[in-house]
Design a protein around this motif. Structure first.
Motif, PDB file in Angstrom:
ATOM      1  N   HIS A  63     147.840 -14.988  17.312  1.00 39.18           N
ATOM      2  CA  HIS A  63     147.473 -15.048  15.895  1.00 39.18           C
ATOM      3  C   HIS A  63     148.697 -14.913  14.999  1.00 39.18           C
ATOM      4  N   PRO A  64     148.600 -15.382  13.763  1.00 39.55           N
ATOM      5  CA  PRO A  64     149.711 -15.188  12.830  1.00 39.55           C
ATOM      6  C   PRO A  64     150.083 -13.707  12.736  1.00 39.55           C
ATOM      7  N   GLY A  65     151.378 -13.442  12.773  1.00 40.21           N
ATOM      8  CA  GLY A  65     151.863 -12.071  12.676  1.00 40.21           C
ATOM      9  C   GLY A  65     151.975 -11.353  14.012  1.00 40.21           C
ATOM     10  N   ILE A 119     135.572 -20.734  17.398  1.00 34.44           N
ATOM     11  CA  ILE A 119     135.288 -19.600  18.285  1.00 34.44           C
ATOM     12  C   ILE A 119     136.361 -18.514  18.191  1.00 34.44           C
ATOM     13  N   TYR A 120     137.509 -18.847  17.593  1.00 34.16           N
ATOM     14  CA  TYR A 120     138.609 -17.883  17.472  1.00 34.16           C
ATOM     15  C   TYR A 120     138.531 -17.066  16.189  1.00 34.16           C
ATOM     16  N   GLY A 121     137.722 -17.505  15.243  1.00 41.99           N
ATOM     17  CA  GLY A 121     137.541 -16.762  14.010  1.00 41.99           C
ATOM     18  C   GLY A 121     138.717 -16.815  13.058  1.00 41.99           C
ATOM     19  N   GLY A 122     139.672 -17.649  13.341  1.00 40.12           N
ATOM     20  CA  GLY A 122     140.844 -17.778  12.484  1.00 40.12           C
ATOM     21  C   GLY A 122     141.916 -18.613  13.160  1.00 40.12           C
ATOM     22  N   LEU A 123     142.975 -18.800  12.443  1.00 44.50           N
ATOM     23  CA  LEU A 123     144.109 -19.610  12.893  1.00 44.50           C
ATOM     24  C   LEU A 123     144.735 -19.014  14.148  1.00 44.50           C
ATOM     25  N   THR A 132     145.682 -25.901  12.601  1.00 43.87           N
ATOM     26  CA  THR A 132     146.204 -26.570  11.406  1.00 43.87           C
ATOM     27  C   THR A 132     145.487 -26.246  10.106  1.00 43.87           C
ATOM     28  N   ASP A 133     144.280 -25.739  10.179  1.00 41.54           N
ATOM     29  CA  ASP A 133     143.460 -25.544   8.980  1.00 41.54           C
ATOM     30  C   ASP A 133     142.853 -24.140   8.983  1.00 41.54           C
ATOM     31  N   PRO A 134     143.421 -23.221   8.207  1.00 41.83           N
ATOM     32  CA  PRO A 134     142.930 -21.842   8.216  1.00 41.83           C
ATOM     33  C   PRO A 134     141.439 -21.705   7.899  1.00 41.83           C
ATOM     34  N   GLU A 135     140.927 -22.526   6.987  1.00 42.23           N
ATOM     35  CA  GLU A 135     139.501 -22.444   6.635  1.00 42.23           C
ATOM     36  C   GLU A 135     138.621 -22.927   7.783  1.00 42.23           C
ATOM     37  N   ALA A 136     138.956 -24.071   8.365  1.00 43.90           N
ATOM     38  CA  ALA A 136     138.193 -24.584   9.506  1.00 43.90           C
ATOM     39  C   ALA A 136     138.318 -23.640  10.700  1.00 43.90           C
TER      40      ALA A 136
END
Length: 161
Positions: free
Chosen positions: A104-106, A59-63, A50-54
């Motif tokens: 991941h997105p995309g 551990i996933y390094g991103g959304l 839900t939060d790209p910054e958090a």
């Protein structure tokens, strides 16, 4: 083992048309960051959904997409391409659902299905159970999700097996 299409249209597909060992692929389907966030906020409100910054600090390094969203993407491809139209009688569930890698997105996902088993009903000769081993793969050929789908499906004609 075969790969490709069925000899019938989806609306005219029955249990008779599924051959154990046959392999089918469908897709692609993709997911955006906005879709991941929207789904996460509504159904799986963990920060890495839900939060790209958090999510950058996780551990996933991103959304990443929720595993439930990956399952929903599977279901879209499964219903739109594989499941018989008129002959589908529902499902008692899935077995061995596994989320193996993050989405991941995309990411561009495709569904690979192997017909695992076609089991005639012992008590209702007009139907049977279809067991399908399903894999979702990303654009890098990584398997991101697996499950054994179990579906109740009619035969083309009563008692025909």
């Amino acid at each position: 083992m075969s790969q490709g299409g069925f000899s019938t249209t989806q609306q005219e597909r029955y249990l008779d048309d599924f051959v154990e060992g046959a392999v089918y692929e469908f897709g692609p389907i993709s997911v955006t960051a906005e879709e991941i966030i929207q789904f996460g906020r509504k159904f799986d409100p963990q920060a890495f959904h839900t939060d790209p910054e958090a999510a950058k600090e996780s551990i996933y390094g991103g959304l990443i997409a929720s595993g439930w969203q990956t399952s929903a993407l599977f279901m879209r491809l499964f219903v739109d391409n594989y499941l018989p139209g008129k002959a589908s009688l529902g499902s008692p569930g899935v077995d061995e659902l596994r989320w193996l890698k993050p989405v991941h997105p995309g990411d561009s996902l495709r569904l690979r299905i192997t017909v695992h088993k076609v089991k005639p009903s012992q008590s209702k000769p007009d139907r049977g159970v279809l067991f399908s081993f399903c894999e979702m793969l990303n654009q890098n050929e990584d398997v991101v999700c697996t499950m054994m789908a179990i579906n109740l499906v009619s035969y083309r004609a009563h008692g025909q097996k």
